[in-house]
Design an enzyme around this catalytic site. Structure first.
Site, short mmCIF file in Angstrom:
data_model
loop_
_atom_site.label_atom_id
_atom_site.label_comp_id
_atom_site.label_asym_id
_atom_site.label_seq_id
_atom_site.Cartn_x
_atom_site.Cartn_y
_atom_site.Cartn_z
CG LEU A 100 56.29 69.35 29.62
CD1 LEU A 100 56.99 70.18 28.55
CD2 LEU A 100 54.92 68.89 29.12
CG HIS A 101 56.23 62.45 31.17
ND1 HIS A 101 55.89 61.84 29.99
CD2 HIS A 101 55.06 62.69 31.81
CE1 HIS A 101 54.58 61.69 29.92
NE2 HIS A 101 54.05 62.22 31.02
CG HIS A 132 54.32 65.60 27.98
ND1 HIS A 132 54.59 65.35 29.32
CD2 HIS A 132 52.98 65.72 27.89
CE1 HIS A 132 53.47 65.33 30.00
NE2 HIS A 132 52.47 65.54 29.17
CD GLN A 172 41.84 68.32 31.26
OE1 GLN A 172 41.93 69.14 30.36
NE2 GLN A 172 42.51 67.17 31.22
O1 PAF Z 1 46.15 65.00 28.15
C1 PAF Z 1 46.26 66.11 28.69
O2 PAF Z 1 47.33 66.47 29.22
C2 PAF Z 1 45.06 67.04 28.70
O3 PAF Z 1 43.87 66.33 28.85
C3 PAF Z 1 45.00 67.99 27.49
C4 PAF Z 1 44.82 67.21 26.20
C5 PAF Z 1 46.28 68.81 27.43
C6 PAF Z 1 43.81 68.94 27.64
O4 PAF Z 1 43.92 69.71 28.79
#
Ligand code: PAF
Length: 284
Positions: free
Chosen positions: A33-34, A37, A61
């Site tokens: 996190l930064h 976020h 993903q």
């Molecule tokens: O943007 C992200 O960090 C990711 O694509 C998400 C939305 C958390 C889904 O894994």
């Protein structure tokens, strides 16, 4: 602050919530996190009784296994940051919790118009994975509002499409890009930039700004050529620079073809792939 690692524990918690306090704001993340976020957490806290943040590095993903392996993981620091930002609940599931073996979790297939260009062209299957995990997390967390950053412009547009097409009872709130002092968009990947490349990585923001400034005096073709030229420097290699309609994500041939114009780019900076974008014109 609560921390849940299983769907069951989170569901039990939901059931015991006072009915009136169930305006849940949800910030899905992959950790590391930064301040970008944390700006989403802040926005959620302002609008909801309860803020839930998930930390889950979603394997479906990543189209390259090395990218998944190298993705920064800083759970201890993330928990501290979320506690000091006033987050109420962290949901930190394992892959088995999100994708239980033997359970078929149907998720919608985004239309190729939205997924085939830009990120989708260079990261095949990426958005299918994002849609799958966000749908699953929404089903678990059951928020009233979902917070995502404009930095992942195409991602936010595709999640907006998913919410609309499935008529999900959740409002998507897209928050502005947070930037470092020199303009570099905040990203979990920035920590992997080599020092001298980091010092020059403001190039992306400078290029987007230059394109915005010249918007009314150049053709789309000239603007793209200018941008790609700027971004092609020692240690920097642009993958794409597109000027698109902000809703359909279709590349524009003329600026005045639409009211809502966005420039999006992805650039390799040494070994690290950076993305950034800028709204060049919006009807509002
Ligand atoms: O943007 C992200 O960090 C990711 O694509 C998400 C939305 C958390 C889904 O894994």
């Amino acid at each position: 602050m609560y921390l849940f690692k299983t769907v069951q524990d989170y569901s039990n918690f939901l059931q015991h919530l006072d009915g009136d306090s169930t305006s849940i704001g949800f910030v899905p993340t992959m950790g590391a996190l930064h301040d970008g976020h944390l700006s989403l957490i802040k926005a959620s806290k302002e609008q909801n009784a309860l803020t839930v943040c998930s930390i889950f590095v979603n394997p479906t993903q990543f189209n390259e296994s090395t990218d998944l392996l190298k993705y920064p993981r800083t759970p201890g620091k993330d928990i501290e940051l979320l506690a000091s930002a006033g987050c109420d609940v962290i949901f930190m599931p394992s892959p088995e919790e999100v994708y239980p073996p033997g359970v078929d979790l149907a998720s919608p297939i985004p239309p190729s118009d939205l997924v085939s260009g830009m990120e989708g062209q260079f990261r095949p299957g990426h958005f299918e994975g994002v849609v799958q995990v966000v749908k699953r997390l929404l089903d678990i967390v059951q928020p009233a509002r979902l917070y995502m950053g404009q930095k992942d412009y195409q991602q936010a547009a595709i999640i907006g499409w998913m919410i609309q097409s499935l008529e999900l009872p959740v409002e998507l709130v897209v928050c502005p890009i947070m930037r470092e002092e020199d303009g570099l968009a905040m990203s979990s990947r920035n920590v992997r930039l080599e020092r001298d490349i980091r010092a020059r990585a403001t190039l992306l923001h400078q290029t987007l700004t230059a394109v915005k400034e010249k918007l009314n005096e150049s053709s789309i073709q000239d603007l793209k050529a200018l941008a790609l030229g700027n971004l092609s420097q020692k240690d920097f290699r642009p993958e794409y620079f597109e000027i698109v309609d902000g809703v359909s994500l279709q590349p524009l041939e003329k600026i005045n073809a639409t009211d809502f114009v966005v420039a999006c780019t992805a650039v390799w900076a040494g070994e690290v792939r950076l993305i950034d974008n800028m709204i060049l014109q919006s009807g509002a």
